[in-house]
Design a protein around this motif. Structure first.
Motif, PDB file in Angstrom:
ATOM      1  N   LYS A  19       0.828  -1.215   0.000  1.00  0.00           N
ATOM      2  CA  LYS A  19       0.000   0.000   0.000  1.00  0.00           C
ATOM      3  C   LYS A  19       0.862   1.264   0.000  1.00  0.00           C
ATOM      4  N   SER A  23       0.808   3.949  -3.036  1.00  0.00           N
ATOM      5  CA  SER A  23       0.400   5.330  -2.775  1.00  0.00           C
ATOM      6  C   SER A  23       1.478   6.316  -3.215  1.00  0.00           C
ATOM      7  N   GLU A 347      -7.506   5.210   2.899  1.00  0.00           N
ATOM      8  CA  GLU A 347      -7.660   6.531   2.311  1.00  0.00           C
ATOM      9  C   GLU A 347      -7.299   7.638   3.301  1.00  0.00           C
ATOM     10  N   GLU A 350      -3.329   7.262   4.124  1.00  0.00           N
ATOM     11  CA  GLU A 350      -2.487   7.656   2.994  1.00  0.00           C
ATOM     12  C   GLU A 350      -2.102   9.128   3.069  1.00  0.00           C
TER      13      GLU A 350
END
Length: 365
Positions: A19, A23, A347, A350
């Motif tokens: 992840k 990102s 979300e 991040e």
């Protein structure tokens, strides 16, 4: 701007690192990921560059030493002055730190856990070695992130460093996958993760004798698997306790919503577990599955703030708490789980990650 990411594993199932890399890639960074072949070389594909250092050592302590040397050489070949180094956990920190100092480039340290307080090394000579390394380099870290609020407080208090950024390892937000008209018979209690000591499974399996009309599904693999399989047989629970093996992240995401309860019942056998927010809890929540968790600082927030299940302060409470959640049913927790899923998602995390890397760019380049 290139980010050179290193981690001690074979990359295939490390969802946090994946992840983070994705990102960064999606936000304009050139990403290169370095792992190794410890536990094998499963096929994988990524949108960014990756490589795996081949280790010849078959014993973990020697593999660590071999990896330190080979990672240093690899970083020296691939790093330039337009690079940010990202070291994941203490077992990659030394080579990254040396390269950072040698070339005068920034280093971000991501501590997924408190490595020196893991149950697997508690009381062993290797713990002293890792603590020495941590105490030598840890206080010099200018840029650091970690995976829970309690971890951040521990590092700040232990080493007097600026409190690390907290980037929790939550999955992406997903729509509610549940069909509340479906009714499992028997009910499904799910554990997902490594079958290690101190995960509470040796307490959960005997507890199944007092939880009728339900099965325990264990999705994962690890050093305690055979022992726990034998425990199930000795208690004549083979029909109630199912060992599903290690599943890919995709298959695990398909399986998790089928459960009626997700468990994360770690033992307090080290500060790393005590202060953790295990990945599986947020996976259960995104699947809108209520949880039963240990009454530890980070885990209890899921219950106290979101009312997404029950917590236990003693393993004797397991049958009572699990039966309570099963009796209420998943639909009872739907609203609370939807709220938790909106908050405990990648979300939101991040943005914290990107803020940290923006800070590094502005300060160092």
């Amino acid at each position: 701007m290139k980010v050179l990411v290193s981690v001690f594993n074979n990359l295939a199932t490390d969802q946090r690192v994946e992840k983070v890399c994705r990102s960064l890639l999606e936000n304009g960074y050139e990403v290169e990921l370095i792992g190794n072949n410890w536990t094998g070389l499963p096929e994988m594909s990524r949108e960014y560059s990756f490589s795996r250092i081949l280790l010849k050592s078959k014993i973990l302590k020697f593999a660590y030493l071999e990896f330190q040397f080979k990672l240093y050489q690899n970083l020296l070949r691939t790093t330039d002055r337009n690079t940010i180094l990202l070291a994941n956990d203490l077992d990659t920190l030394l080579p990254n730190y040396l390269i950072s100092k040698k070339l005068g480039i920034p280093l971000v340290f991501d501590s997924h856990e408190i490595f020196t307080e893991m149950p697997s090394i508690n009381g062993r000579f290797t713990q002293k070695i890792w603590r020495k390394l941590e105490s030598c380099i840890g206080p010099k870290m200018k840029y650091m992130m970690t995976a829970s609020e309690s971890y951040a407080d521990w590092f700040h208090n232990r080493y007097g460093i600026q409190r690390p950024f907290v980037v929790q390892n939550f999955p992406k937000h997903t729509p509610n996958p549940q069909n509340y008209l479906e009714d499992n018979k028997p009910k499904i209690i799910l554990y997902q993760g490594v079958i290690n000591p101190s995960r509470g499974l040796d307490k959960m399996i005997p507890a199944m004798k007092n939880i009728l009309g339900a099965e325990l599904w264990i999705a994962g693999d690890g050093p305690k698997k055979v022992e726990y399989q034998n425990l199930s047989k000795s208690l004549h629970l083979e029909n109630q306790v199912k060992f599903l093996g290690k599943l890919s992240p995709k298959k695990l995401r398909e399986l998790t919503p089928k459960a009626d309860i997700g468990i994360s019942i770690e033992e307090n056998n080290g500060l790393s577990y005590y202060y953790s927010m295990p990945n599986k809890i947020s996976d259960y929540i995104q699947a809108r599955v209520p949880v039963v968790v240990s009454d530890f600082p980070e885990m209890q927030k899921v219950i106290d703030q979101y009312h997404a299940g029950e917590k236990i302060s003693d393993y004797s409470e397991l049958p009572e708490k699990i039966l309570s959640v099963l009796e209420k049913g998943k639909g009872f927790y739907e609203s609370n789980l939807n709220h938790a899923a909106q908050e405990l998602c990648w979300e939101k995390e991040e943005q914290k990650l990107l803020t940290l890397f923006k800070t590094v760019k502005l300060a160092e380049f």
